[in-house]
Design a protein around this motif. Structure first.
Motif, PDB file in Angstrom:
ATOM      1  N   ARG A   1      44.787  38.409  43.358  1.00 43.05           N
ATOM      2  CA  ARG A   1      45.156  38.584  44.760  1.00 43.05           C
ATOM      3  C   ARG A   1      43.981  38.116  45.622  1.00 43.05           C
ATOM      4  O   ARG A   1      42.859  38.578  45.440  1.00 43.05           O
ATOM      5  CB  ARG A   1      45.468  40.054  45.032  1.00 43.05           C
ATOM      6  N   HIS A   2      44.229  37.199  46.539  1.00 42.92           N
ATOM      7  CA  HIS A   2      43.170  36.613  47.384  1.00 42.92           C
ATOM      8  C   HIS A   2      41.997  36.164  46.504  1.00 42.92           C
ATOM      9  O   HIS A   2      40.916  36.772  46.530  1.00 42.92           O
ATOM     10  CB  HIS A   2      42.678  37.610  48.429  1.00 42.92           C
ATOM     11  N   PRO A   3      42.182  35.112  45.697  1.00 43.73           N
ATOM     12  CA  PRO A   3      41.202  34.749  44.666  1.00 43.73           C
ATOM     13  C   PRO A   3      39.770  34.603  45.168  1.00 43.73           C
ATOM     14  O   PRO A   3      38.840  35.090  44.519  1.00 43.73           O
ATOM     15  CB  PRO A   3      41.744  33.410  44.138  1.00 43.73           C
ATOM     16  N   ARG A   4      39.564  33.946  46.323  1.00 41.10           N
ATOM     17  CA  ARG A   4      38.189  33.731  46.781  1.00 41.10           C
ATOM     18  C   ARG A   4      37.496  35.045  47.068  1.00 41.10           C
ATOM     19  O   ARG A   4      36.375  35.302  46.605  1.00 41.10           O
ATOM     20  CB  ARG A   4      38.160  32.840  48.020  1.00 41.10           C
ATOM     21  N   LYS A   5      38.148  35.899  47.824  1.00 41.02           N
ATOM     22  CA  LYS A   5      37.564  37.195  48.170  1.00 41.02           C
ATOM     23  C   LYS A   5      37.393  38.062  46.926  1.00 41.02           C
ATOM     24  O   LYS A   5      36.351  38.704  46.730  1.00 41.02           O
ATOM     25  CB  LYS A   5      38.453  37.909  49.189  1.00 41.02           C
ATOM     26  N   THR A   6      38.399  38.074  46.074  1.00 41.60           N
ATOM     27  CA  THR A   6      38.362  38.923  44.876  1.00 41.60           C
ATOM     28  C   THR A   6      37.213  38.534  43.959  1.00 41.60           C
ATOM     29  O   THR A   6      36.415  39.382  43.535  1.00 41.60           O
ATOM     30  CB  THR A   6      39.692  38.821  44.114  1.00 41.60           C
ATOM     31  N   LEU A   7      37.095  37.246  43.654  1.00 43.18           N
ATOM     32  CA  LEU A   7      36.037  36.804  42.745  1.00 43.18           C
ATOM     33  C   LEU A   7      34.663  36.863  43.395  1.00 43.18           C
ATOM     34  O   LEU A   7      33.669  37.171  42.730  1.00 43.18           O
ATOM     35  CB  LEU A   7      36.322  35.385  42.261  1.00 43.18           C
ATOM     36  N   ALA A   8      34.581  36.569  44.688  1.00 45.85           N
ATOM     37  CA  ALA A   8      33.287  36.592  45.374  1.00 45.85           C
ATOM     38  C   ALA A   8      32.687  37.987  45.374  1.00 45.85           C
ATOM     39  O   ALA A   8      31.459  38.150  45.398  1.00 45.85           O
ATOM     40  CB  ALA A   8      33.444  36.079  46.803  1.00 45.85           C
ATOM     41  N   VAL A   9      33.542  39.014  45.333  1.00 50.64           N
ATOM     42  CA  VAL A   9      33.062  40.399  45.320  1.00 50.64           C
ATOM     43  C   VAL A   9      32.976  40.936  43.896  1.00 50.64           C
ATOM     44  O   VAL A   9      31.956  41.514  43.493  1.00 50.64           O
ATOM     45  CB  VAL A   9      33.977  41.295  46.179  1.00 50.64           C
TER      46      VAL A   9
ATOM     47  N   LYS B   1      49.683  40.728  40.862  1.00 45.36           N
ATOM     48  CA  LYS B   1      48.359  40.132  40.961  1.00 45.36           C
ATOM     49  C   LYS B   1      47.256  41.186  40.900  1.00 45.36           C
ATOM     50  O   LYS B   1      47.446  42.347  41.251  1.00 45.36           O
ATOM     51  CB  LYS B   1      48.264  39.295  42.234  1.00 45.36           C
ATOM     52  N   ILE B   2      46.084  40.744  40.450  1.00 48.49           N
ATOM     53  CA  ILE B   2      44.944  41.624  40.195  1.00 48.49           C
ATOM     54  C   ILE B   2      44.048  41.670  41.423  1.00 48.49           C
ATOM     55  O   ILE B   2      43.720  40.636  42.005  1.00 48.49           O
ATOM     56  CB  ILE B   2      44.147  41.118  38.979  1.00 48.49           C
ATOM     57  N   GLY B   3      43.623  42.875  41.814  1.00 48.93           N
ATOM     58  CA  GLY B   3      42.731  43.043  42.948  1.00 48.93           C
ATOM     59  C   GLY B   3      41.275  43.090  42.529  1.00 48.93           C
ATOM     60  O   GLY B   3      40.925  42.802  41.378  1.00 48.93           O
ATOM     61  N   ILE B   4      40.398  43.491  43.462  1.00 47.94           N
ATOM     62  CA  ILE B   4      38.957  43.493  43.216  1.00 47.94           C
ATOM     63  C   ILE B   4      38.592  44.458  42.095  1.00 47.94           C
ATOM     64  O   ILE B   4      37.857  44.097  41.170  1.00 47.94           O
ATOM     65  CB  ILE B   4      38.196  43.852  44.510  1.00 47.94           C
TER      66      ILE B   4
END
Length: 541
Positions: free
Chosen positions: A275-283, A49-52
């Protein structure tokens, strides 16, 4: 639509339905009880999975394309105002943020690769499969590489010292560029991807070079007289065929700006792999979009600091080339700089042809197209050669179809325009989900109503206004003003016609019906397949 490159279905593919015994072994996403497809399965390895950081670079790489090196000319030509042109680039960034909010709410509630296809299918379930066919028509028939191919031809000619306007020579080079890209992907697919990654560096280098050279130009470091473009910046100028103004001109300008911003949706296309889609995309998404907006505005300031209004309005594709000439001179070394723009154009042709060929192939795998097995084939080099050929064919047709004369702006408008209709329906669908309690809509992300409404109204403006006659010459760019909106809407309507044939007429003749099934492929990617079910024997074929 997933663009994962899989070969053919194997016994590893499993049809997943409600009540499946595997539901307790893998994660599931609850669907509406009326959804004929059933539950959807996620099966991604966490290590993949892809991170921030990866998401930031993914979005940046997709957003920074070749539009910023070519479209500023058409935008200034449409508005005739330096100040208004720069403000419209800021407006483009704001609308991109609004679109991001809308797509985040959909994407985090439906965390599947596929983007708009999933969102439209969730909202517009009746008539069943209509939204799917309309979107497929747009993606297949208007998912071309013609704009970047033509820009490649123009910059090659400019770098060689040719002053020839947009003629058949540039289009011929563009066809050769598209042919090379498609052939490389079809025969040596691994090398095609490697070249995409290498050439992706050029566009970032060129953009940064323009921005920093713009600061030098503002300080007087240029080889041409000061164009004084920032004196009375909001004054409107008119020239021969440019500076018409009016609602039509602003719609054209915004379409070309949106073309340059395209790519921000890419994180949503692979949201199931974040990885952690909400946090990743929100940032990641705001960082990427904000950075691109700043770079685009600074690049336009650089152009206005070194190019006269007349040259900027008429330069069309080669605006970056003229900028380099005015700042660095007309030496052989200076002419090499536009070559880097040409290489970035080639990189975009490679990237777009790769992505859209995978979309075409996936439509074939789904069983959505006539002769689906042919379009899904990976013969003879384990690459989607047939799907690549379809992309090449559409690209060449769009390259040669416009009349002699300027064609780049027409191609950009045609490429971008249908997306306004799609995005308007996506935004309207989200508003409906918010207001309809029976939909039981929930999402980890909430797009506030004013943001969604602004995005909806902007896309309605872009969809409707191009049909309104402009204030000036109706054929100012060498073709009637209504050509690209008529063709764009026609392609969407063609999707509706195909839906009638695919779900009504052909099944009635063949004695079957279309059913959708969601399955997991051998790479753990959730995909959809449309099956023909014999009404008499209840057998798939």
């Amino acid at each position: 639509m997933s663009t994962q490159d899989t070969t053919e279905e194997t016994p590893l593919l499993r049809t997943m339905s409600k009540g499946s015994s595997r539901d307790q072994d893998v994660g599931t996403i609850a669907r509406d009880e009326t959804d004929p497809v059933g539950e959807v399965v996620q099966a991604y390895d966490e290590s993949r999975k892809i991170g921030i950081t990866g998401a930031v670079f993914l979005i940046l790489n997709k957003m920074i394309g070749t539009g910023i090196f070519s479209t500023p000319s058409g935008i200034f030509a449409a508005t005739g105002s330096v100040g208004v042109s720069i403000i419209l680039w800021l407006v483009g960034g704001i609308l991109t943020f609004c679109g991001l909010s809308v797509f985040l709410e959909f994407g985090l509630a439906i965390p599947l690769s596929g983007g708009e296809k999933n969102y439209l299918e969730r909202v517009y379930r009746h008539p069943r499969y209509l939204a799917t066919c309309v979107l497929a028509s747009q993606m297949i028939l208007l998912g071309f590489s013609s704009g970047n191919s033509l820009a490649f031809g123009r910059y090659i000619l400019f770098a060689s010292g040719s002053t020839e306007p947009d003629g058949w020579a540039a289009r011929g080079i563009g066809i050769a560029c598209a042919t090379f890209a498609v052939g490389l992907h079809a025969i040596f697919p691994k090398w095609g991807l490697r070249l995409v990654n290498v050439l992706g560096v050029f566009k970032v280098i060129v953009l940064l070079l323009i921005v920093f050279s713009g600061f030098a130009a503002l300080a007087g470091r240029r080889l041409v007289p000061d164009p004084h473009n920032f004196d009375d910046a909001f004054k409107f100028y008119k020239g021969d065929g440019w500076g018409g103004g009016g609602a039509y001109a602003y719609a054209q300008a915004l379409l070309r700006i949106i073309y340059s911003y395209k790519g921000w949706e890419n994180a949503n296309y692979v949201i199931g792999e974040l990885r952690h889609p909400r946090k990743t995309l929100a940032v990641a998404a705001p960082i990427a979009i904000g950075g691109v907006t700043i770079l685009y505005i600074l690049a336009n300031v650089a152009y206005f600091a070194a190019i006269s209004k007349e040259d900027l309005a008429t330069s069309e594709v080669i605006v970056a080339g003229i900028f380099f000439r005015n700042v660095f001179g007309d030496s052989a070394a200076a002419r090499s700089l536009p070559t880097f723009v040409a290489l970035s154009n080639l990189g975009n042709v490679l990237a777009v042809s790769f992505a859209h060929a995978r979309l075409n192939q996936e439509f074939g795998k789904e069983g959505l197209l006539p002769f689906s097995k042919f379009w899904a084939s990976v013969k003879p080099f384990n690459a989607p050669a047939a799907a690549l050929f379809l992309h090449w064919l559409v690209t060449v047709i769009i390259l040669v179809a416009p009349p002699a004369g300027p064609a780049y702006n027409f191609i950009v408008d045609l490429y971008t325009y249908p997306g306004a209709w799609i995005n308007a329906f996506v935004a309207a669908g989200l508003i409906y989900l918010h207001w309809s309690r029976s939909e039981n809509w929930t999402s980890p992300w909430h797009s506030y109503l004013p943001i969604t409404v602004l995005y909806l109204l902007a896309n309605v403006f872009l969809a409707i206004v191009p049909f309104i006659p402009p204030d000036g010459d109706w054929n100012a760019e060498g073709y009637p003003y209504f050509v690209f909106p008529v063709v764009g809407v026609g392609v969407l309507l063609l999707g509706a016609v195909y839906w009638v044939c695919w779900t009504k007429i052909w099944p009635a003749i063949g004695g079957y019906r279309i059913e959708a099934q969601r399955i997991i492929d051998e790479q753990g990617v959730e995909v959809i397949r449309y099956r023909k079910v014999d009404l008499k024997h209840r057998q798939q074929f």
